[in-house]
Design a protein around this motif. Structure first.
Motif, PDB file in Angstrom:
ATOM      1  N   THR A   1       0.812  -1.231  -0.084  1.00 27.36           N
ATOM      2  CA  THR A   1       0.138   0.216   0.106  1.00 27.36           C
ATOM      3  C   THR A   1       0.887   1.162  -0.105  1.00 27.36           C
ATOM      4  N   ALA A   2       1.913   1.326  -0.453  1.00 23.68           N
ATOM      5  CA  ALA A   2       3.060   2.382  -0.177  1.00 23.68           C
ATOM      6  C   ALA A   2       2.498   3.311  -1.321  1.00 23.68           C
ATOM      7  N   PRO A   3       2.421   4.479  -1.189  1.00 23.76           N
ATOM      8  CA  PRO A   3       1.849   5.692  -1.991  1.00 23.76           C
ATOM      9  C   PRO A   3       3.008   6.008  -2.875  1.00 23.76           C
ATOM     10  N   THR A   4       4.082   5.967  -2.709  1.00 27.58           N
ATOM     11  CA  THR A   4       5.179   6.310  -3.721  1.00 27.58           C
ATOM     12  C   THR A   4       6.214   5.456  -3.696  1.00 27.58           C
ATOM     13  N   GLU A   5       6.822   5.500  -4.806  1.00 26.32           N
ATOM     14  CA  GLU A   5       8.221   4.559  -4.933  1.00 26.32           C
ATOM     15  C   GLU A   5       9.236   4.592  -3.944  1.00 26.32           C
ATOM     16  N   GLU A   6       9.368   5.935  -3.580  1.00 31.71           N
ATOM     17  CA  GLU A   6      10.386   6.030  -2.310  1.00 31.71           C
ATOM     18  C   GLU A   6       9.788   5.357  -1.203  1.00 31.71           C
ATOM     19  N   GLU A   7       8.739   5.517  -0.829  1.00 35.68           N
ATOM     20  CA  GLU A   7       8.224   4.983   0.290  1.00 35.68           C
ATOM     21  C   GLU A   7       8.229   3.396   0.385  1.00 35.68           C
ATOM     22  N   LEU A   8       7.817   2.950  -0.877  1.00 42.70           N
ATOM     23  CA  LEU A   8       7.822   1.352  -1.214  1.00 42.70           C
ATOM     24  C   LEU A   8       9.306   0.890  -1.025  1.00 42.70           C
ATOM     25  N   ARG A   9      10.405   1.471  -1.567  1.00 44.69           N
ATOM     26  CA  ARG A   9      11.643   1.082  -1.272  1.00 44.69           C
ATOM     27  C   ARG A   9      11.892   1.165   0.115  1.00 44.69           C
ATOM     28  N   SER A  10      11.418   2.157   0.972  1.00 45.32           N
ATOM     29  CA  SER A  10      11.950   2.099   2.296  1.00 45.32           C
ATOM     30  C   SER A  10      11.242   0.898   3.137  1.00 45.32           C
ATOM     31  N   ARG A  11       9.858   0.729   2.821  1.00 46.66           N
ATOM     32  CA  ARG A  11       9.135  -0.213   3.486  1.00 46.66           C
ATOM     33  C   ARG A  11      10.000  -1.788   2.953  1.00 46.66           C
ATOM     34  N   VAL A  12      10.233  -1.708   1.927  1.00 47.59           N
ATOM     35  CA  VAL A  12      10.845  -2.960   1.234  1.00 47.59           C
ATOM     36  C   VAL A  12      12.138  -3.264   2.164  1.00 47.59           C
ATOM     37  N   ALA A  13      13.212  -2.169   2.293  1.00 50.42           N
ATOM     38  CA  ALA A  13      14.366  -2.425   2.959  1.00 50.42           C
ATOM     39  C   ALA A  13      14.095  -2.789   4.424  1.00 50.42           C
ATOM     40  N   GLU A  14      13.140  -2.015   4.993  1.00 52.59           N
ATOM     41  CA  GLU A  14      12.735  -2.690   6.477  1.00 52.59           C
ATOM     42  C   GLU A  14      12.290  -4.107   6.374  1.00 52.59           C
ATOM     43  N   LEU A  15      11.460  -4.586   5.396  1.00 52.11           N
ATOM     44  CA  LEU A  15      11.250  -5.817   5.130  1.00 52.11           C
ATOM     45  C   LEU A  15      12.405  -6.681   5.119  1.00 52.11           C
ATOM     46  N   ALA A  16      13.218  -6.635   4.527  1.00 53.85           N
ATOM     47  CA  ALA A  16      14.425  -7.241   4.105  1.00 53.85           C
ATOM     48  C   ALA A  16      15.204  -7.546   5.490  1.00 53.85           C
ATOM     49  N   GLU A  17      15.561  -6.065   6.064  1.00 52.65           N
ATOM     50  CA  GLU A  17      16.169  -6.163   7.349  1.00 52.65           C
ATOM     51  C   GLU A  17      15.778  -7.135   8.402  1.00 52.65           C
ATOM     52  N   THR A  18      14.221  -7.039   8.331  1.00 51.51           N
ATOM     53  CA  THR A  18      13.655  -8.126   9.367  1.00 51.51           C
ATOM     54  C   THR A  18      13.750  -9.256   8.995  1.00 51.51           C
ATOM     55  N   ALA A  19      13.622  -9.873   7.742  1.00 49.91           N
ATOM     56  CA  ALA A  19      13.694 -11.138   7.006  1.00 49.91           C
ATOM     57  C   ALA A  19      15.175 -11.596   7.541  1.00 49.91           C
ATOM     58  N   ARG A  20      16.195 -10.577   7.278  1.00 44.31           N
ATOM     59  CA  ARG A  20      17.588 -11.021   7.809  1.00 44.31           C
ATOM     60  C   ARG A  20      17.644 -11.460   9.016  1.00 44.31           C
ATOM     61  N   ARG A  21      17.169 -10.770   9.925  1.00 41.51           N
ATOM     62  CA  ARG A  21      17.141 -10.847  11.266  1.00 41.51           C
ATOM     63  C   ARG A  21      16.428 -12.310  11.702  1.00 41.51           C
ATOM     64  N   THR A  22      15.224 -12.774  11.009  1.00 45.93           N
ATOM     65  CA  THR A  22      14.809 -13.806  11.288  1.00 45.93           C
ATOM     66  C   THR A  22      15.604 -14.778  10.692  1.00 45.93           C
ATOM     67  N   GLY A  23      16.182 -14.738   9.710  1.00 42.80           N
ATOM     68  CA  GLY A  23      16.911 -15.664   9.014  1.00 42.80           C
ATOM     69  C   GLY A  23      18.127 -15.999   9.919  1.00 42.80           C
ATOM     70  N   ARG A  24      18.954 -14.945  10.555  1.00 46.61           N
ATOM     71  CA  ARG A  24      19.727 -15.241  11.581  1.00 46.61           C
ATOM     72  C   ARG A  24      19.300 -16.003  12.791  1.00 46.61           C
ATOM     73  N   LEU A  25      18.033 -15.573  13.263  1.00 41.52           N
ATOM     74  CA  LEU A  25      17.438 -16.390  14.470  1.00 41.52           C
ATOM     75  C   LEU A  25      17.407 -17.894  14.159  1.00 41.52           C
TER      76      LEU A  25
END
Length: 455
Positions: A264-288
């Motif tokens: 639901t990101a309104p802009t491409e910049e916001e989408l990139r930001s949210r995807v980056a947060e998603l990738a970081e959370t996935a990385r932490r989950t993978g490490r766990l």
């Protein structure tokens, strides 16, 4: 006896020697009884010989009367025959065809001589007497031969043998029954113990408190010890699963929320930001999840079957080099030094490598999040070897030093990406090798150390 029950083994091991002893006893009894019957028959035959010789002398050489022979036959059970010779082997009376004496026979005066022979094709027992008789009719040495068939003797021997066999059979059967019932009664506590264990539910690992014979007390003690270890292991497993589920629940929920937010990101910049947060959370989950797998691997490789002697210095130097290359771009400097004379260490090199990597990763995440110094040191002492990792970070509060090795414990909820399992793995590996893991107090920074025995 492989595959036999304990009851059957005990029964065979007790009854089989009893059968052997009873068979020997029956044979010995038969031999002794046969010798006794032989002696009794020989004594009777001797008495008959004396009677015949006296009767013939008194009758001055006449043949024995039929009544006397019939009476002797009825008394002895077998026909009786006789022959009397006077001086110079002169035939006096009786039967002319006497059994032949053995070639080496020596008949002495007044001493009966017994021997086995045949007469008219039948086996006989013979006694020979030689006496000097001062009587006008004979006037000298008189030899008396009396013989008898041995049918009655053999029948008596067979009867004695049958009696011995029947007696021993009764004894063996009686003893076998007593042994069987005795074994059943003696094994009853074990059967009751088996039933008590079989009736337990799969979740009942409490100690066995049933009274048992002292011979199986050690077995029950070992079983209770096993139950206690299993109970502790299951408790640790349940706690680990509960903690892991709790730790994974939040990251997975965060991934789901961030993924939904990205759609639901309104802009491409916001989408990139949210995807980056998603990738970081996935990385932490993978490490766990990776740390959870490492924890389980450390637990599963506790057995000494994976141990071997290896060069610890080369292993640590290899890990330090790889770690230095990885953190170089984060402005973290890594030093490595060895104290004492290097020696080989016996253990699981895979898990020791895992422990060292976790010590270095912990130092870089919490001690040097914005750059700093990490020192790796190996100290070969007389009894053990210390692997120490020191960082230039803020250090560990004194009240938290005993807890940092607990699973899922973290000092704070920072953004370092840690999951609270690294130091728990370090301690588990150290203890599996008979060593320890601890925090070394420092004025500045912090130091983690594991000690394991070496050869």
């Amino acid at each position: 006896m492989k595959g036999w029950s304990l009851r059957s083994r005990l029964f065979v091991l007790i009854v089989l020697p009893l059968i052997l002893v009873a068979s020997f006893a029956a044979f010995a009894r038969y031999v002794l009884a046969e010798r006794m019957s032989q002696r009794l028959y020989d004594d009777t035959l001797l008495a008959v010989a004396l009677t015949i010789s006296r009767d013939v002398v008194l009758s001055e050489g006449d043949v024995l009367t039929e009544q006397l022979l019939d009476a002797l036959t009825k008394a002895l059970g077998d026909p009786v025959y006789y022959r009397i010779e006077g001086p110079e082997s002169r035939f006096v009376t009786g039967y002319s065809d006497a059994p032949e004496r053995p070639i080496d026979a020596e008949v002495q005066s007044g001493i009966p001589y017994f021997y086995d022979s045949t007469s008219l094709g039948l086996p006989v027992r013979v006694v020979t007497l030689r006496e000097f008789i001062a009587e006008p009719q004979f006037g000298g040495w008189v030899t008396v031969d009396v013989w008898q068939t041995v049918n009655q003797r053999e029948a008596l021997s067979l009867e004695l043998l049958a009696q011995a066999i029947i007696l021993m059979a009764i004894v063996i059967v009686s003893a076998a029954l007593l042994v069987w019932f005795g074994i059943n009664i003696g094994l009853r506590p074990l059967l009751e113990l088996r039933e008590a264990v079989a009736l337990r539910s799969p979740d009942d690992l409490g100690p066995i408190r049933r009274a048992v014979p002292k011979e199986v007390r050690n077995l029950v003690t070992a079983m209770n010890s096993l139950f206690a270890r299993l109970s502790d292991a299951f408790a640790l497993r349940d706690a680990f699963i509960s903690d892991a589920a709790h730790q994974l629940r939040n990251p997975i929920a965060a991934i789901q929320a961030q993924a939904e937010a990205a759609t639901t990101a309104p802009t491409e910049e916001e989408l990139r930001s949210r995807v980056a947060e998603l990738a970081e959370t996935a990385r932490r989950t993978g490490r766990l999840t990776q740390q959870l797998l490492s924890m389980e691997k450390a637990h599963g490789r506790n057995a000494t079957g994976n141990w071997r002697a290896f060069d610890l210095r080369d292993l640590v130097e290899e890990v330090a080099t790889s770690f230095a290359e990885k953190v170089l771009r984060r402005d973290i400097s890594v030093s490595f030094q060895v104290l004492g004379n290097a020696r080989s260490v016996k253990g699981d090199p895979v898990m020791i490598r895992e422990a060292i990597e976790n010590l270095l990763d912990n130092a870089s995440r919490y001690g040097c999040p914005n750059g700093g110094d990490v020192d790796l040191e190996i100290d070969f002492a007389a009894q053990d070897v210390a692997i120490r990792v020191t960082d230039s970070g803020p250090g560990i509060p004194e009240e938290a030093r005993d807890r940092v090795f607990d699973r899922f414990f973290r000092l704070n909820d920072d953004a370092s990406g840690g999951c609270g399992l690294g130091l728990a793995i370090v301690r588990q590996v150290a203890e599996a090798h008979g060593g320890t893991a601890q925090v070394v107090p420092l004025a500045n920074g912090s130091a983690m150390e594991i000690r394991i025995p070496h050869e």
